[in-house]
Design an enzyme around this catalytic site. Sequence first.
Site, PDB file in Angstrom:
ATOM      1  N   TYR A 148      45.131 -44.044  34.253  1.00  0.00           N
ATOM      2  CA  TYR A 148      43.802 -44.089  34.856  1.00  0.00           C
ATOM      3  C   TYR A 148      43.336 -45.513  35.115  1.00  0.00           C
ATOM      4  O   TYR A 148      42.619 -45.773  36.072  1.00  0.00           O
ATOM      5  CB  TYR A 148      42.784 -43.388  33.952  1.00  0.00           C
ATOM      6  CG  TYR A 148      42.728 -41.895  34.145  1.00  0.00           C
ATOM      7  CD1 TYR A 148      43.838 -41.105  33.897  1.00  0.00           C
ATOM      8  CD2 TYR A 148      41.556 -41.271  34.574  1.00  0.00           C
ATOM      9  CE1 TYR A 148      43.783 -39.732  34.067  1.00  0.00           C
ATOM     10  CE2 TYR A 148      41.492 -39.904  34.741  1.00  0.00           C
ATOM     11  CZ  TYR A 148      42.608 -39.132  34.496  1.00  0.00           C
ATOM     12  OH  TYR A 148      42.545 -37.777  34.665  1.00  0.00           O
ATOM     13  N   LYS A 199      56.127 -38.092  26.279  1.00  0.00           N
ATOM     14  CA  LYS A 199      57.320 -37.878  27.094  1.00  0.00           C
ATOM     15  C   LYS A 199      58.303 -38.972  26.670  1.00  0.00           C
ATOM     16  O   LYS A 199      58.720 -39.829  27.469  1.00  0.00           O
ATOM     17  CB  LYS A 199      56.942 -37.945  28.591  1.00  0.00           C
ATOM     18  CG  LYS A 199      58.043 -37.478  29.528  1.00  0.00           C
ATOM     19  CD  LYS A 199      58.310 -35.975  29.500  1.00  0.00           C
ATOM     20  CE  LYS A 199      59.491 -35.625  30.401  1.00  0.00           C
ATOM     21  NZ  LYS A 199      59.930 -34.216  30.249  1.00  0.00           N
ATOM     22  N   ASP A 231      56.052 -31.313  28.538  1.00  0.00           N
ATOM     23  CA  ASP A 231      56.401 -30.094  29.283  1.00  0.00           C
ATOM     24  C   ASP A 231      56.483 -28.893  28.342  1.00  0.00           C
ATOM     25  O   ASP A 231      55.957 -27.814  28.612  1.00  0.00           O
ATOM     26  CB  ASP A 231      57.698 -30.281  30.084  1.00  0.00           C
ATOM     27  CG  ASP A 231      58.835 -30.897  29.275  1.00  0.00           C
ATOM     28  OD1 ASP A 231      58.594 -31.330  28.126  1.00  0.00           O
ATOM     29  OD2 ASP A 231      59.969 -30.936  29.784  1.00  0.00           O
ATOM     30  N   ASP A 255      44.268 -34.918  30.174  1.00  0.00           N
ATOM     31  CA  ASP A 255      43.492 -34.349  31.278  1.00  0.00           C
ATOM     32  C   ASP A 255      44.065 -32.977  31.636  1.00  0.00           C
ATOM     33  O   ASP A 255      43.344 -31.985  31.756  1.00  0.00           O
ATOM     34  CB  ASP A 255      43.563 -35.292  32.483  1.00  0.00           C
ATOM     35  CG  ASP A 255      42.813 -34.741  33.678  1.00  0.00           C
ATOM     36  OD1 ASP A 255      41.695 -34.239  33.481  1.00  0.00           O
ATOM     37  OD2 ASP A 255      43.353 -34.800  34.799  1.00  0.00           O
ATOM     38  N   ASP A 259      42.592 -28.962  30.378  1.00  0.00           N
ATOM     39  CA  ASP A 259      42.213 -27.897  31.322  1.00  0.00           C
ATOM     40  C   ASP A 259      43.008 -26.627  31.018  1.00  0.00           C
ATOM     41  O   ASP A 259      42.477 -25.515  31.081  1.00  0.00           O
ATOM     42  CB  ASP A 259      42.480 -28.313  32.774  1.00  0.00           C
ATOM     43  CG  ASP A 259      41.224 -28.835  33.468  1.00  0.00           C
ATOM     44  OD1 ASP A 259      40.355 -29.380  32.768  1.00  0.00           O
ATOM     45  OD2 ASP A 259      41.122 -28.705  34.705  1.00  0.00           O
TER      46      ASP A 259
HETATM   47  C1  IPM Z   1      37.938 -34.782  33.282  1.00  0.00           C
HETATM   48  C2  IPM Z   1      37.931 -34.869  34.787  1.00  0.00           C
HETATM   49  C3  IPM Z   1      37.987 -36.334  35.186  1.00  0.00           C
HETATM   50  C4  IPM Z   1      39.276 -36.913  34.640  1.00  0.00           C
HETATM   51  C5  IPM Z   1      37.853 -36.583  36.689  1.00  0.00           C
HETATM   52  C6  IPM Z   1      36.622 -35.935  37.251  1.00  0.00           C
HETATM   53  C7  IPM Z   1      37.876 -38.051  37.028  1.00  0.00           C
HETATM   54  O1  IPM Z   1      38.984 -34.149  35.327  1.00  0.00           O
HETATM   55  O2  IPM Z   1      36.991 -35.287  32.664  1.00  0.00           O
HETATM   56  O3  IPM Z   1      38.866 -34.203  32.746  1.00  0.00           O
HETATM   57  O4  IPM Z   1      40.317 -36.812  35.297  1.00  0.00           O
HETATM   58  O5  IPM Z   1      39.246 -37.487  33.560  1.00  0.00           O
HETATM   59 MG    MG Z   2      40.109 -33.095  33.910  1.00  0.00          MG
END
Ligand code: IPM
Ligand code: MG
Length: 371
Positions: A148, A199, A231, A255, A259
């Site tokens: 990032y 990884k 993975d 990240d 999710d």
């Molecule tokens: C998160 C989001 C952010 C990230 C984006 C919106 C920049 O996906 O907080 O997980 O990738 O960190």
């Molecule tokens: Mg995210």
Amino acid sequence: MSSNEPFRIAALAGDGIGPEVMREALKVLRVVESKYALKLDISEAPVGWAGIDAAGSALPEATLALCKRSDCILFGSVGLPARDATIPKDQRPERAALLRLRREFGLFANLRPVRLYAELAHACPLAKDRQGAGIDVLVVRELTGGLYFGQPKLTETLADGTQRAIDTMVYTTPEIERIAHVAFRAAKLRRSRVCSIDKANVLENGVLWREVVTRIGHQYPGVSLEHMFVDNGAMQLMLRPTQFDVILCENLFGDILSDEAAALAGSLGMLPSASLGATTGARTFGFYEPAGGTAPDIAGKDLANPIAQILSCALMLRHTFRSDTAATAIETAVARVIAQGLRTGDIFSALDTAAQRTGTNGMGDAIAAEI
Ligand code: IPM
Ligand code: MG
């Protein structure tokens, strides 16, 4: 800092459903304030498109100044895809507000607790027999390093006209050490297990990550440590999520996996998150936000689930203000309201005969009343 100094909170609601879920969160906070005799000093300021419209920037100077004189930021969500596309990428809310605030305040530790409430088992995409006795995972994601922010980061045009994009993955030992400590300390308060994701079979970063996490792990003899390649970790999370307690990962893996883990809870609308900086003095500067986004399609319709924002307040009370009792009161109230059957659309199932549908406002009212 004396204990009767007010809790200074910068409330930045942002865009889409941000303002309406923030309204419910502040409603709940005011009830907690009087019940637990806290002194909350809450100031609201625009961010995201609200900031661009009000002051020409996704993170107006006045908003940043407010954050700097606060103990923490209670954040809603920013970005509206249809409008984001109309301005240069560096000015878009996600980069100009969210990533900038992470960097500005050194918010290196991102905590994303994922919990599937027993009553919401139907909303989980996994079959019931894979949910075991319940899913309860804490993703600890490093938030200010890796791809990032690593330099160089650019897109260039080569002599032959080919374009080349470069993102750089960089981690230093101290950066890995401090996030590892966060994960091990968190595990001690939970089920004492850390699964570190990397990884290491391919990336130099992965080798260093594994080495440093292993070394820090020796300082926590009561916590078991396991390593997984990313993975396999992604696959295991789907196959047998109940094997995980704390999942520790670098920025991009975190990240993605957070999710994936979030999907298990049935709805993003249930998940809070905390992003913490270093602790200086009695209060840890923190940034608290729901896991979901601005959801412009349902904004302003009293449909959004305010629980993620409300639970983010609980994390705020616990991590920045060390008011565990008040934090637990919010979490208990949420669990009770869920147990009573109250549901916003995202967690409603017509098959559940005890379920009663409500809106953003109704959910906030019920949680406030429960407290
Ligand atoms: C998160 C989001 C952010 C990230 C984006 C919106 C920049 O996906 O907080 O997980 O990738 O960190
Ligand atoms: Mg995210």
